[in-house]
Design a protein around this motif. Structure first.
Motif, PDB file in Angstrom:
ATOM      1  N   ALA A  61       0.839  -1.208   0.000  1.00 36.97           N
ATOM      2  CA  ALA A  61       0.000   0.000   0.000  1.00 36.97           C
ATOM      3  C   ALA A  61       0.875   1.260   0.000  1.00 36.97           C
ATOM      4  CB  ALA A  61      -0.921  -0.010   1.213  1.00 36.97           C
ATOM      5  N   LYS A  62       1.954   1.243   0.765  1.00 39.40           N
ATOM      6  CA  LYS A  62       2.841   2.414   0.811  1.00 39.40           C
ATOM      7  C   LYS A  62       3.508   2.632  -0.550  1.00 39.40           C
ATOM      8  CE  LYS A  62       2.471   3.928   5.096  1.00 39.40           C
ATOM      9  NZ  LYS A  62       1.803   5.203   5.360  1.00 39.40           N
ATOM     10  N   MET A  63       3.918   1.550  -1.187  1.00 38.56           N
ATOM     11  CA  MET A  63       4.544   1.676  -2.512  1.00 38.56           C
ATOM     12  C   MET A  63       3.530   2.226  -3.512  1.00 38.56           C
ATOM     13  SD  MET A  63       7.548   1.216  -3.534  1.00 38.56           S
ATOM     14  CE  MET A  63       7.888   2.252  -4.914  1.00 38.56           C
ATOM     15  N   TRP A  64       2.306   1.698  -3.403  1.00 39.18           N
ATOM     16  CA  TRP A  64       1.249   2.182  -4.290  1.00 39.18           C
ATOM     17  C   TRP A  64       1.028   3.684  -4.070  1.00 39.18           C
ATOM     18  CZ3 TRP A  64      -3.556   4.444  -3.623  1.00 39.18           C
ATOM     19  CH2 TRP A  64      -4.330   4.542  -4.781  1.00 39.18           C
ATOM     20  N   GLY A  65       1.026   4.093  -2.809  1.00 38.27           N
ATOM     21  CA  GLY A  65       0.845   5.515  -2.493  1.00 38.27           C
ATOM     22  C   GLY A  65       1.931   6.359  -3.152  1.00 38.27           C
ATOM     23  N   GLU A  66       3.166   5.905  -3.031  1.00 35.09           N
ATOM     24  CA  GLU A  66       4.275   6.642  -3.669  1.00 35.09           C
ATOM     25  C   GLU A  66       4.052   6.734  -5.181  1.00 35.09           C
ATOM     26  OE1 GLU A  66       8.298   5.510  -2.957  1.00 35.09           O
ATOM     27  OE2 GLU A  66       8.010   5.235  -0.794  1.00 35.09           O
ATOM     28  N   GLN A  67       3.683   5.604  -5.758  1.00 31.01           N
ATOM     29  CA  GLN A  67       3.505   5.567  -7.213  1.00 31.01           C
ATOM     30  C   GLN A  67       2.304   6.405  -7.651  1.00 31.01           C
ATOM     31  OE1 GLN A  67       5.331   3.332  -9.814  1.00 31.01           O
ATOM     32  NE2 GLN A  67       6.718   4.205  -8.312  1.00 31.01           N
ATOM     33  N   LEU A  68       1.277   6.422  -6.802  1.00 32.53           N
ATOM     34  CA  LEU A  68       0.110   7.264  -7.097  1.00 32.53           C
ATOM     35  C   LEU A  68       0.545   8.725  -7.197  1.00 32.53           C
ATOM     36  CD1 LEU A  68      -3.099   7.599  -7.102  1.00 32.53           C
ATOM     37  CD2 LEU A  68      -2.810   8.136  -4.677  1.00 32.53           C
ATOM     38  N   PHE A  69       1.298   9.181  -6.184  1.00 37.86           N
ATOM     39  CA  PHE A  69       1.722  10.585  -6.212  1.00 37.86           C
ATOM     40  C   PHE A  69       2.659  10.854  -7.382  1.00 37.86           C
ATOM     41  CE2 PHE A  69       0.185  10.488  -1.751  1.00 37.86           C
ATOM     42  CZ  PHE A  69      -0.725  11.521  -1.865  1.00 37.86           C
ATOM     43  N   ARG A  70       3.496   9.856  -7.720  1.00 42.02           N
ATOM     44  CA  ARG A  70       4.370  10.021  -8.902  1.00 42.02           C
ATOM     45  C   ARG A  70       3.531  10.238 -10.148  1.00 42.02           C
ATOM     46  NH1 ARG A  70       9.933   7.678 -10.791  1.00 42.02           N
ATOM     47  NH2 ARG A  70      10.175   9.883 -11.231  1.00 42.02           N
ATOM     48  N   SER A  71       2.492   9.391 -10.297  1.00 45.25           N
ATOM     49  CA  SER A  71       1.691   9.507 -11.517  1.00 45.25           C
ATOM     50  C   SER A  71       0.919  10.828 -11.532  1.00 45.25           C
ATOM     51  CB  SER A  71       0.749   8.303 -11.657  1.00 45.25           C
ATOM     52  OG  SER A  71      -0.265   8.338 -10.677  1.00 45.25           O
ATOM     53  N   TYR A  72       0.511  11.307 -10.355  1.00 48.91           N
ATOM     54  CA  TYR A  72      -0.221  12.577 -10.316  1.00 48.91           C
ATOM     55  C   TYR A  72       0.709  13.772 -10.593  1.00 48.91           C
ATOM     56  CZ  TYR A  72      -4.867  10.917  -9.228  1.00 48.91           C
ATOM     57  OH  TYR A  72      -6.100  10.348  -9.331  1.00 48.91           O
ATOM     58  N   LYS A  73       1.977  13.606 -10.251  1.00 46.65           N
ATOM     59  CA  LYS A  73       2.950  14.635 -10.628  1.00 46.65           C
ATOM     60  C   LYS A  73       3.067  14.656 -12.163  1.00 46.65           C
ATOM     61  CE  LYS A  73       6.521  17.420 -10.735  1.00 46.65           C
ATOM     62  NZ  LYS A  73       6.230  18.854 -10.776  1.00 46.65           N
ATOM     63  N   PHE A  74       3.167  13.449 -12.716  1.00 46.17           N
ATOM     64  CA  PHE A  74       3.339  13.325 -14.168  1.00 46.17           C
ATOM     65  C   PHE A  74       2.095  13.813 -14.918  1.00 46.17           C
ATOM     66  CE2 PHE A  74       3.244  10.574 -18.042  1.00 46.17           C
ATOM     67  CZ  PHE A  74       4.379  11.077 -18.648  1.00 46.17           C
ATOM     68  N   MET A  75       0.902  13.421 -14.405  1.00 48.86           N
ATOM     69  CA  MET A  75      -0.331  13.760 -15.138  1.00 48.86           C
ATOM     70  C   MET A  75      -0.807  15.185 -14.851  1.00 48.86           C
ATOM     71  SD  MET A  75      -2.629  10.282 -15.057  1.00 48.86           S
ATOM     72  CE  MET A  75      -2.721  10.102 -13.305  1.00 48.86           C
ATOM     73  N   TYR A  76      -0.695  15.597 -13.579  1.00 51.17           N
ATOM     74  CA  TYR A  76      -1.328  16.869 -13.179  1.00 51.17           C
ATOM     75  C   TYR A  76      -0.369  17.892 -12.593  1.00 51.17           C
ATOM     76  CZ  TYR A  76      -5.235  13.562 -13.332  1.00 51.17           C
ATOM     77  OH  TYR A  76      -6.128  12.601 -13.712  1.00 51.17           O
ATOM     78  N   GLY A  77       0.901  17.518 -12.472  1.00 52.88           N
ATOM     79  CA  GLY A  77       1.876  18.477 -11.928  1.00 52.88           C
ATOM     80  C   GLY A  77       1.798  18.645 -10.412  1.00 52.88           C
TER      81      GLY A  77
END
Ligand SMILES: NC(=O)c1ccc[n+]([C@@H]2O[C@H](COP(=O)([O-])OP(=O)(O)OC[C@H]3O[C@@H](n4cnc5c(N)ncnc54)[C@H](O)[C@@H]3O)[C@@H](O)[C@H]2O)c1
Length: 325
Positions: free
Chosen positions: A155-171
């Protein structure tokens, strides 16, 4: 460096908890306009917040991060978010459905709302659990997470990856902090899975020999809670984004050594008793490489294990005294 906290409105999820309460104590002297806290008291307490509960900058909501309406009301108008609310590793294992709702779904809602309300930066509490048993010691952030076997670590890894993708998609700017073994005053003392240090302090109090399961060679990297809180502030203040950082003390300590230091700081001559290991611990070693946090956040741990255990012992014995009277 500019003080980004000054005049800002900041949400801290899990702010009544162990680490969250210290993050708030570090934020207050930096003059925020408002600190909003959401905590459902699953593990957090009012007592943890006693140094700041009545401070006019604090707006406390006893509520659940699974309540999207509450989350939205709290995030709207914020500049920054520290996302700490989470279930502990054993709670996730005992009830993965709750784990999903708190660790994944609510973290997703946090990310969505942070984009919607143009939050300037999210500081996400991750964990060394993402590594499982790491490949390298000291462990750099580039070690892969494939050895993790826990729902919590996933879950923690997923959380990190979620924020990474939101940086990539939405800045959406963010930093993730992978804490190693946090300890210090206000750590959990009553739970079913009470930390080993607290069990040993009970032995010191009662004059019973402390037990070590197995040969005591399992190692951890114990990092003092106030140092973790300082890392959170540094992650906000630094001009870094889209990065994960190990936050440890950079000292590998075996359980045997931990007990020795704990007995020493309490002037105790109790002798450890060894018992057969009754469970399999897939993570036999932890040691953080913190050079990235040093370089990009200016983070250096300041509290030695000896000093930290002294402070933990004083706090715990005082707490017990108050309970008895
Ligand atoms: N303590 C450690 O050794 C350690 C190590 C690695 C990572 N972390 C992470 O650091 C963060 C803080 O951990 P901590 O040690 O302070 O734990 P903690 O349990 O003391 O703090 C978490 C807080 O979140 C609250 N909370 C839980 N579920 C909630 C919900 N659904 N809604 C609202 N509030 C909720 C709890 O009441 C508690 O106050 C967590 O994300 C944790 O996973 C902790």
């Amino acid at each position: 460096m500019q003080n980004k906290v000054k005049g800002s409105t900041i949400l801290v999820t899990g702010g009544a908890g162990f680490i969250g309460s210290y993050v708030i104590e570090e934020l207050i002297p930096l003059q925020p306009k408002k600190i909003i806290i959401i905590d459902n008291f699953l593990r957090g307490t009012r007592d943890n917040m006693k140094s700041f509960y009545n401070n006019p900058v604090i707006e406390f909501h006893e509520g659940d991060i699974r309540d999207v309406e509450l989350l939205e009301n709290c995030i709207e108008g914020c500049d920054y978010v520290f996302h700490l609310a989470a279930l502990r590793i054993n709670a996730c294992a005992a009830n993965p459905q709750d784990g999903f709702e708190v660790m994944l779904k609510a973290t997703f809602d946090v990310a969505q709302l942070c984009v919607k309300y143009k939050i300037k930066k999210v500081i996400y509490s991750s964990s060394a659990s993402v590594y499982g048993l790491a490949q390298h010691f000291p462990t750099p952030e580039t070690d892969n997470p494939y050895n993790n076997q826990t729902f919590y670590g996933a879950a923690k890894m997923w959380g990190e990856q979620l924020f990474r993708s939101y940086k990539f998609m939405y800045g959406l700017d963010y930093a993730a902090l992978r804490y190693f073994n946090a300890y210090g005053p206000r750590m959990d003392t009553d739970g079913k899975y009470t930390e080993v240090m607290i069990r040993w302090l009970d032995c010191v109090r009662d004059g019973r020999n402390p037990l070590i399961y197995g040969d005591g060679s399992t190692t951890m990297d114990f990092v003092y809670v106030r140092d973790i809180a300082k890392a959170n502030i540094a992650a906000l203040q630094a001009d870094v984004t889209d990065e994960s950082f190990n936050i440890g003390n950079c000292v590998e300590t075996s359980l045997k050594e931990l007990l020795e230091v704990l007995l020493k700081v309490n002037n105790s001559h109790l002798q450890p008793e060894h018992r057969e290991e009754n469970s399999v611990n897939p993570v036999s070693r932890r040691l953080a490489d913190i050079s990235k946090a040093k370089r990009l956040l200016g983070f250096t741990p300041t509290v030695s294990l000896e000093q930290g255990l002294k402070e933990l012992s004083e706090w715990y014995f005082e707490k017990i005294k108050l309970k008895v009277h």
